[in-house]
Design a protein around this motif. Structure first.
Motif, PDB file in Angstrom:
ATOM      1  N   UNK A 177     -36.652   7.503 -19.296  1.00 47.77           N
ATOM      2  CA  UNK A 177     -37.539   7.118 -20.391  1.00 47.77           C
ATOM      3  C   UNK A 177     -38.853   7.877 -20.318  1.00 47.77           C
ATOM      4  N   UNK A 178     -39.451   8.144 -21.451  1.00 42.99           N
ATOM      5  CA  UNK A 178     -40.689   8.928 -21.486  1.00 42.99           C
ATOM      6  C   UNK A 178     -41.913   8.094 -21.152  1.00 42.99           C
ATOM      7  N   UNK A 179     -41.792   6.745 -21.226  1.00 41.64           N
ATOM      8  CA  UNK A 179     -42.945   5.888 -20.975  1.00 41.64           C
ATOM      9  C   UNK A 179     -42.600   4.820 -19.950  1.00 41.64           C
ATOM     10  N   UNK A 180     -43.636   4.438 -19.181  1.00 40.26           N
ATOM     11  CA  UNK A 180     -43.499   3.321 -18.264  1.00 40.26           C
ATOM     12  C   UNK A 180     -42.844   3.700 -16.953  1.00 40.26           C
ATOM     13  N   UNK A 181     -43.094   2.925 -15.908  1.00 43.68           N
ATOM     14  CA  UNK A 181     -42.453   3.181 -14.623  1.00 43.68           C
ATOM     15  C   UNK A 181     -40.956   2.919 -14.686  1.00 43.68           C
ATOM     16  N   UNK A 182     -40.213   3.655 -13.858  1.00 43.58           N
ATOM     17  CA  UNK A 182     -38.750   3.548 -13.826  1.00 43.58           C
ATOM     18  C   UNK A 182     -38.309   3.341 -12.384  1.00 43.58           C
ATOM     19  N   UNK A 183     -37.443   2.357 -12.172  1.00 45.63           N
ATOM     20  CA  UNK A 183     -36.816   2.153 -10.865  1.00 45.63           C
ATOM     21  C   UNK A 183     -35.349   2.534 -10.999  1.00 45.63           C
ATOM     22  N   UNK A 184     -34.956   3.571 -10.272  1.00 48.83           N
ATOM     23  CA  UNK A 184     -33.577   4.064 -10.317  1.00 48.83           C
ATOM     24  C   UNK A 184     -32.809   3.392  -9.186  1.00 48.83           C
ATOM     25  N   UNK A 185     -32.000   2.411  -9.536  1.00 48.28           N
ATOM     26  CA  UNK A 185     -31.263   1.618  -8.553  1.00 48.28           C
ATOM     27  C   UNK A 185     -29.778   1.926  -8.647  1.00 48.28           C
TER      28      UNK A 185
END
Length: 390
Positions: A205-213
């Motif tokens: 995603x272009x916005x916001x934090x991302x957690x790749x689980x």
């Protein structure tokens, strides 16, 4: 705060989503499969199988977290290790107890096992070559790795001690791990987490934090980061259901080549239809071996512990779990040397092969909690989850 995106709906992803939502964050979780759970997913009946043997350990960090939220549910009774019908294959023969020298090795204090030496050479210096090989095969049953002797002595020894402690802290949720996943999903839903299944994410995603689980392999492809590699095991899985028969043992652990077969319905009768027993086996295999090679070794264990199992079989499934059985650490490395949780630019990793402590699923839990804590701390948003200490 912008919405937090969690990619992956397995144990790590659901832990991260719940932890973030409890702190007041808005969370969207994406899962590529048609149901949540990842490797913790339980197959639909009448045979409730997981992807290989699964157990929670009540001494682990996730146990208190799950219990506090009433997510564990009813548990299957666990017989004391010494009172169970467990057996060991050693030198081709079924035995009641492992070699005494092996137990003496396990009882060495953790400080004696060096980080920078391989387990086999260290153990051989204490108990001899033969017992060192036996100990490595014993460890293979919990590490899902074909050659534990080549790994860090400190890493292997610590897990052996944890695995054979008495009384055992292994716990089995009734109905399989899927029952816990269902409760976690319900908790996430009640907290307002938006969960989308059959949603494979190809770009971040272009916005916001991302957690790749996700698995480390999937994370490497998604992030385009070739450095996301670490060591894991390769294991042949064999599920067999048989008609019940008096005299079957509970578990056979292979001290000759590694692996085990275990009758899970001895604790939880709901896992198979009435009058049948569900046995799950796993045999670590080398990179050059096939699933058939591993299945053949598992069948040898079944021959010893479950006479006449072939004529009684009502279900048989087999497969391979490759790089999906948790991280293993070579000599000179620890969990701190694995791929870091914080990847920069608001991207974080969670899973069982990243830089977090613990055994098996505990790594997924710890990394998920730490990822959320870093997101919330850097966003200066609400209370952060309780974190493990580095």
């Amino acid at each position: 705060m912008q919405r937090i995106t969690v990619i992956g709906g397995g144990f790590a992803g659901l832990t991260a989503a719940i932890s973030a939502a409890e702190a007041g964050a808005k969370v969207t979780l994406y899962e590529a499969h048609d149901s949540l759970g990842g490797r913790a997913r339980t197959a639909e009946g009448p045979y409730l199988t997981n992807e290989g043997p699964h157990a929670f350990y009540s001494e682990g960090p996730h146990w208190a977290w799950l219990k506090q939220r009433d997510l564990i549910g009813p548990l299957a009774p666990v017989p004391a290790f010494e009172a169970s019908r467990g057996r060991f294959r050693h030198r081709g023969v079924l035995r009641r107890n492992p070699p005494v020298a092996l137990l003496k090795l396990i009882r060495h204090s953790p400080e004696q096992a060096p980080l920078d030496r391989d387990f086999h050479s260290w153990a051989a210096g204490l108990v001899g070559e033969d017992t060192a090989r036996t100990a490595a095969h014993f460890a293979a049953a919990t590490l899902y790795h074909h050659d534990p002797g080549s790994l860090s002595a400190a890493f292997v020894h610590a897990r052996l001690r944890r695995w054979v402690r008495l009384p055992s802290d292994a716990r089995y949720p009734l109905g399989g791990w899927g029952s816990v996943i269902d409760r976690m999903a319900g908790r996430a839903w009640n907290l307002g987490v938006r969960m989308e299944t059959m949603a494979r994410i190809e770009t971040l995603p272009s916005k916001g934090p991302v957690i790749v689980a996700t698995s480390l392999t999937s994370a490497r492809a998604l992030l385009g980061d070739p450095s996301l590699v670490w060591h894991s095991g390769r294991t042949a899985l064999l599920d067999v259901a048989v008609r019940s028969r008096r005299g079957d043992v509970d578990v056979v652990t292979d001290l000759d080549s590694g692996g085990a077969v275990e009758r899970f319905t001895v604790r939880d009768r709901s896992l198979a239809p009435e009058g049948e027993q569900l046995i799950q086996g796993h045999t670590p295999i080398a990179p050059w071996e096939s699933a058939a090679d591993g299945a053949a070794r598992a069948e040898g264990l079944l021959d010893l512990g479950f006479p006449g199992w072939r004529e009684r079989t009502t279900l048989r499934r087999q497969g391979i779990s490759d790089g999906r059985t948790g991280a293993v650490d070579p000599p000179g490395t620890t969990w701190r040397d694995r791929p870091g949780i914080d990847r920069g630019d608001g991207v974080y990793l969670a899973g069982d092969q990243v830089a977090a402590p613990g055994m098996l699923s505990e790594v997924s839990f710890n990394s998920a909690v730490e990822a959320v804590a870093r997101v919330l701390t850097e966003g200066r948003f609400g209370p952060v989850p309780e974190r493990w200490s580095a």
